[in-house]
Write an enzyme that holds these catalytic residues in place. Sequence first.
Site, PDB file in Angstrom:
ATOM      1  N   GLU A  26       0.815  -1.208   0.000  1.00  0.00           N
ATOM      2  CA  GLU A  26       0.000   0.000   0.000  1.00  0.00           C
ATOM      3  C   GLU A  26       0.850   1.260   0.000  1.00  0.00           C
ATOM      4  O   GLU A  26       1.901   1.310   0.619  1.00  0.00           O
ATOM      5  CB  GLU A  26      -0.935  -0.034   1.216  1.00  0.00           C
ATOM      6  N   CYS A  54      -1.347   5.352   9.863  1.00  0.00           N
ATOM      7  CA  CYS A  54      -0.154   4.710  10.436  1.00  0.00           C
ATOM      8  C   CYS A  54      -0.521   3.413  11.120  1.00  0.00           C
ATOM      9  O   CYS A  54      -1.428   3.367  11.933  1.00  0.00           O
ATOM     10  CB  CYS A  54       0.460   5.587  11.522  1.00  0.00           C
TER      11      CYS A  54
END
Length: 343
Positions: A91, A334
């Site tokens: 990703e 994150c």
Amino acid sequence: MVLDFITLAHEERSAWIASLGEQKYRLQQIEEWIFKQGVLDYTQMANLPKPLRDTLAQQSVPVLSAKVVAARTDGGATKLAVELADTQVVEAVIMRYRHGLALCVSTQAGCKMGCAFCATAKGGFARNLSRHEMLAQLLLANAHLRAKGERVTHIVLMGMGEPLDNYEESLAFIRIAVGPLCSISARRISVSTCGLVPGIERLAGEGLPLTLTVSLNAADDELRQSLMPVAKAYPVNVVLAAMHRYAEVTKRRVTIEYVLIKGVNDRERHARELVQKIKGGNFHVNLIPYNPVANSSFESPLPASVRTFQEVLSGEGMAVTVRRGLGTTVQGACGQLRGNLQK
Ligand code: SAH
């Protein structure tokens, strides 16, 4: 012959064009298609003679051996699921800030570091990414942004994986990114590490004013080891010494990332311990409220704890910011990158 046109050095590319008996300006045309126009298919480079297009398509690996298989946007963040030639999916996340567009690049498919709070760690490690595959994330992100007339201005090597555990390829990618075709300033590139000290020292010697970001997450060795297995190899003081040296050698302020996890490392005393350890350093602290990860018992901190933590640090004169929770609804924040396709 397997040639990877996009990651070749300029001289190698020129030599190859010359070996085909083509004029020099053809190289510039090809480079413009790829890096300026975002045309990532040799057969579509309209101003090249057909035979050259065909030769390129036959002799080089495709401009990109990776493709976007899903894109999801959540406010300021767009998560691109990028499928590599061997069907691994990694990703890349485009993040919109006031100062520009940052791309969070993955450096490995999976990760070996095993941090207790991170989704990538849960999937284990598959393999290192090549410089081509990191550059592909940048080219694909720029292709995605093209419709709006935008392009990536900042890069953070903070996606899936540990960049300093794939040092050669990460650095080779950075050298391409700062080169004339991508021209992203090294000051706008940040390398995020869980604290691999030999890699930090090596990075300091590269002669590049990169921003070093270290994911500290705890100031106390015992607590840090319970969250990050890597901390057993490199105690906090050793990591901090490497960070001080990096700041000294490069004259760059080092960023400390600190993921705040409810009841684990988000108390006022943790903030005081952190201050004690890092006071006087050329550091900037970025607090990241924990983003939820499936099958994890950790929880996000209360807003009040985040505020108190920040106040303790700023009260001691530390530069401190709190990261905006960009991309949480697309699992693109994150610690939420897994590489699977979440439909
Ligand atoms: N391996 C590198 C880069 C990938 S992790 C590193 O450790 O820095 C990128 C950042 O996400 C790190 O600062 C890490 O501490 C943080 N992070 C990991 N899981 C998280 C989660 N669930 N919520 C918030 N931040 C997380």
